[in-house]
Design an enzyme around this catalytic site. Structure first.
Site, short mmCIF file in Angstrom:
data_model
loop_
_atom_site.label_atom_id
_atom_site.label_comp_id
_atom_site.label_asym_id
_atom_site.label_seq_id
_atom_site.Cartn_x
_atom_site.Cartn_y
_atom_site.Cartn_z
N LYS A 180 0.86 -1.24 -0.02
CA LYS A 180 -0.11 0.17 -0.03
C LYS A 180 0.98 1.02 -0.08
O LYS A 180 1.33 1.65 0.91
CB LYS A 180 -0.82 0.04 1.19
CG LYS A 180 -2.35 0.64 1.07
CD LYS A 180 -2.23 2.18 0.77
CE LYS A 180 -2.01 3.25 1.98
NZ LYS A 180 -1.71 4.42 1.51
N GLU A 255 9.06 1.52 11.40
CA GLU A 255 10.41 2.37 11.18
C GLU A 255 9.69 3.85 11.23
O GLU A 255 9.12 4.41 10.11
CB GLU A 255 11.02 2.10 9.90
CG GLU A 255 12.45 2.57 9.81
CD GLU A 255 12.47 4.13 9.50
OE1 GLU A 255 11.99 5.01 10.26
OE2 GLU A 255 12.60 4.36 8.24
N CYS A 289 13.63 9.79 7.38
CA CYS A 289 13.41 9.54 8.60
C CYS A 289 14.76 9.42 9.50
O CYS A 289 14.74 9.72 10.57
CB CYS A 289 13.06 7.86 8.34
SG CYS A 289 13.97 6.86 7.32
N GLU A 386 10.14 15.53 15.87
CA GLU A 386 10.67 15.38 14.26
C GLU A 386 9.79 16.30 13.42
O GLU A 386 8.49 16.30 13.44
CB GLU A 386 10.06 13.77 13.83
CG GLU A 386 10.52 13.85 12.47
CD GLU A 386 10.41 12.27 12.04
OE1 GLU A 386 9.15 11.57 12.07
OE2 GLU A 386 11.32 11.85 11.49
P1 NAI Z 1 1.59 8.57 7.95
O1 NAI Z 1 2.08 7.57 8.72
O2 NAI Z 1 0.16 9.12 7.86
O3 NAI Z 1 1.68 7.81 6.40
C1 NAI Z 1 2.40 6.95 6.03
C2 NAI Z 1 1.87 5.73 5.42
O4 NAI Z 1 0.74 5.13 6.33
C3 NAI Z 1 1.26 6.06 4.15
O5 NAI Z 1 1.13 5.03 3.13
C4 NAI Z 1 -0.39 6.34 4.77
O6 NAI Z 1 -1.25 6.13 3.72
C5 NAI Z 1 -0.46 5.07 5.71
N1 NAI Z 1 -1.35 5.24 6.75
C6 NAI Z 1 -1.91 6.45 7.12
N2 NAI Z 1 -2.88 6.08 8.11
C7 NAI Z 1 -2.96 4.85 8.25
C8 NAI Z 1 -3.93 3.88 9.07
N3 NAI Z 1 -4.72 4.29 9.82
N4 NAI Z 1 -3.82 2.77 8.78
C9 NAI Z 1 -2.87 2.03 8.01
N5 NAI Z 1 -2.08 2.75 7.09
C10 NAI Z 1 -2.09 4.23 7.34
O7 NAI Z 1 2.61 9.71 7.59
P2 NAI Z 1 2.22 11.29 7.04
O8 NAI Z 1 0.82 11.66 7.67
O9 NAI Z 1 2.25 11.23 5.39
O10 NAI Z 1 3.16 12.28 7.71
C11 NAI Z 1 3.12 12.69 8.89
C12 NAI Z 1 4.63 12.71 9.77
O11 NAI Z 1 4.95 11.26 9.77
C13 NAI Z 1 5.77 13.27 9.05
O12 NAI Z 1 5.79 14.74 9.23
C14 NAI Z 1 7.03 12.90 9.53
O13 NAI Z 1 7.32 13.41 10.91
C15 NAI Z 1 6.29 11.08 9.86
N6 NAI Z 1 6.83 10.55 8.81
C16 NAI Z 1 7.94 9.82 8.64
C17 NAI Z 1 8.18 8.79 7.94
C18 NAI Z 1 9.52 8.12 8.18
O14 NAI Z 1 10.30 7.83 7.26
N7 NAI Z 1 9.94 7.52 9.24
C19 NAI Z 1 7.85 8.94 6.46
C20 NAI Z 1 6.59 9.74 6.45
C21 NAI Z 1 6.03 10.33 7.56
#
Ligand code: NAI
Ligand code: MG
Length: 484
Positions: A180, A255, A289, A386
């Site tokens: 996904k 992660e 990250c 972060e």
């Molecule tokens: P997010 O955690 O919401 O999105 C990451 C993935 O999770 C996407 O594919 C999204 O569709 C999916 N997702 C979201 N809600 C979900 C749920 N309830 N159940 C299953 N999958 C779900 O991250 P977002 O909103 O894009 O970014 C917010 C913050 O998260 C950023 O500002 C950053 O701090 C952090 N982040 C960290 C990352 C890393 O590489 N560790 C990558 C992206 C975001």
């Protein structure tokens, strides 16, 4: 607008080796963050599509994929690696436009994806169990078996790299994957699925369902047919996924980012460290990250480091991804607002360096000027949370103990680095720093696919990358035969 990334159909899902319209026939718009234009429509997958994808993955395990030998899995991944390299220009363009990352960085990500395929191709037939000396009359051995269906929920910041490390290792070990990708950026995931078909990956071994996290992502996490979940993204969603996975007692690899420090001691080779200090904070506009968002500097070098970093910051330029400026836009206006919210909380701080947004940068782009703050208290929100934007803070320290306390003084623990020419201190710091990866006199080691990666604390748990990932994507069976 119609876009066919390497022949893929973005408004559809890849299920069982075919492009299939989402059950509800709904779409989402994919935005180019460099100018705000619509790149194309993508499928808004739902529970029905996830159900179908999991069914296709189960069927693959019952069928050809489940019978494919480790050596043949390796060959398929090797072909996939070749195809990635053959299409490196198209893949880099897709990633740059979709994520907003400078083209040169997108090119590096393509090469990393190819390297993951090469590495896991070579590793596929080298993972094996053991024989265990036991009681007289017994032969005991272990088998490394795939979990079965693995769910991969990935973010938008490094789609190709994260597909490489997680799907690559899962396929090498014989799992069937349901991926996904993020709703903000998923073109290379779809292109990768098309290339996987061309490489001869059996139908259903890799299924891709784009869509919202709250719908497709949540459905994948809840699905009782999924046996392992690999997630990269926010702490908030990571917690949700772990809680949900608990209902099915399914292992998760999380992660979740970090607040990674670089510690500069008084005996550091400053000229060597300076490019790393800044680049590790602004790469991919800080949406990494393992970004280094905290720079800890011994008080004797503090002024010099601040002045030199500020000089570099003041020369930074943010502009459209395809034109390859130092920094591209953020992935979305939502991410820009998040980062601007943090910047507003830093208003009382000492802003010592600020890059520029190109004057003629498209007004619809999600640009944020890179910002460097100095003299920041380690407990300040900008030094604790972060930010996921091109923002770094510089924090002075007096001695090694204080450096360790500050470096370890957040809830995260993903990556840390230490700059010192004192060999004994290098060894001490490597042990004391709370992180999944520690770098001595460098940062990131070029991102090597061979190097196990993952965090502690709020940065998550489990390891991906390197050979270690193969253990995470398998389960161990012990066989004890009594033969007298
Ligand atoms: P997010 O955690 O919401 O999105 C990451 C993935 O999770 C996407 O594919 C999204 O569709 C999916 N997702 C979201 N809600 C979900 C749920 N309830 N159940 C299953 N999958 C779900 O991250 P977002 O909103 O894009 O970014 C917010 C913050 O998260 C950023 O500002 C950053 O701090 C952090 N982040 C960290 C990352 C890393 O590489 N560790 C990558 C992206 C975001
Ligand atoms: Mg979110």
């Amino acid at each position: 607008m119609t876009l066919r990334p390497l022949g893929a159909a973005p408004e559809k899902c890849m299920i069982g080796g075919r492009w299939i319209s989402p059950a509800n026939n709904e779409c989402l718009s994919l935005i180019n963050p460099s100018d705000g234009s619509v790149l194309c429509d993508i499928a808004k997958g739902s529970k029905e599509d996830i159900d179908q994808a999991v069914f296709a993955a189960e069927s693959a395990l019952q069928g050809i994929w489940g019978k494919t030998t480790a050596a043949e899995r390796g060959r398929i991944l090797a072909r996939l690696g070749h195809l990635v390299l053959e299409h490196k220009d198209e893949l880099a363009t897709l990633e740059a436009q979709d994520v907003g990352k400078p083209y040169k960085q997108a090119r590096a990500d393509v090469l990393a994806l190819a390297r993951y395929m090469e590495f896991y191709a070579g590793a596929a037939d080298k993972l094996h169990g053991e024989t265990i000396p036991y009681l007289d009359g017994y032969t005991v051995y272990t088998l490394r078996e795939p979990h079965g269906v693995t769910g991969h929920i990935i973010p938008w910041n490094y789609p190709m790299q994260i597909i490489g490390r997680s799907v690559g290792a899962a396929l090498a070990t014989g799992n069937a994957c349901v991926l996904k990708p993020a709703e903000e950026a998923c073109l290379t995931a779809l292109a990768f699925a098309e290339l996987a078909n061309k490489a001869g990956l059996p139908d259903g071994a890799l299924n891709v369902v784009p869509g919202l996290g709250s719908e497709a992502g949540a459905a994948l996490t809840r699905h009782k047919g999924v046996h392992h979940i690999s997630f990269t993204g926010s702490v908030e969603v990571g917690k949700l996924i772990q809680r949900t996975a608990a209902d099915n007692v399914v292992p998760v690899t999380l992660e979740l980012g970090g607040k990674s420090p670089q510690v500069v001691f008084e005996d550091a080779d400053l000229d060597a460290s300076l490019p790393f200090l800044v680049n590790a904070g602004i790469q991919n506009a800080g949406q990494t990250c393992s970004a280094s968002s905290r720079i800890l500097v011994h008080q004797s070098l503090y002024e010099e480091v601040v002045v030199k970093m500020a000089k570099r910051y003041n020369a930074l330029q943010a502009g459209p991804a395809m034109d390859d400026w130092d920094v591209g836009p953020l992935v979305s206006h939502r991410q820009k607002q998040l980062v601007e919210g943090f910047l507003a909380k830093g208003e009382e701080l000492e802003l010592v360096g600020r890059g520029k947004i190109l004057e003629d940068a498209p007004s619809g782009g999600a640009y944020v000027a890179p910002s460097l703050f100095a003299g920041v208290h380690p407990d300040h929100i900008l030094a604790q949370d972060e930010i996921f934007g091109p923002v770094q803070v510089v924090i002075p320290f007096q001695d090694e103990d204080e450096a360790v306390a500050i470096a370890n003084g957040t809830n995260f623990g993903l990556v840390a680095s230490c700059w010192t020419t004192d060999g004994a201190r290098q060894m001490r710091m490597a042990k004391k720093l709370r992180a999944g990866q520690v770098f001595l006199n460098n940062y990131g080691a070029g991102g090597g696919v061979e190097l196990p990666f993952g965090g502690t604390g709020l940065s998550g748990h489990g390891r991906e990358k390197g050979f270690e990932a193969l253990y995470g994507f398998t389960t161990l069976k012990t066989v004890a035969a009594l033969h007298g």
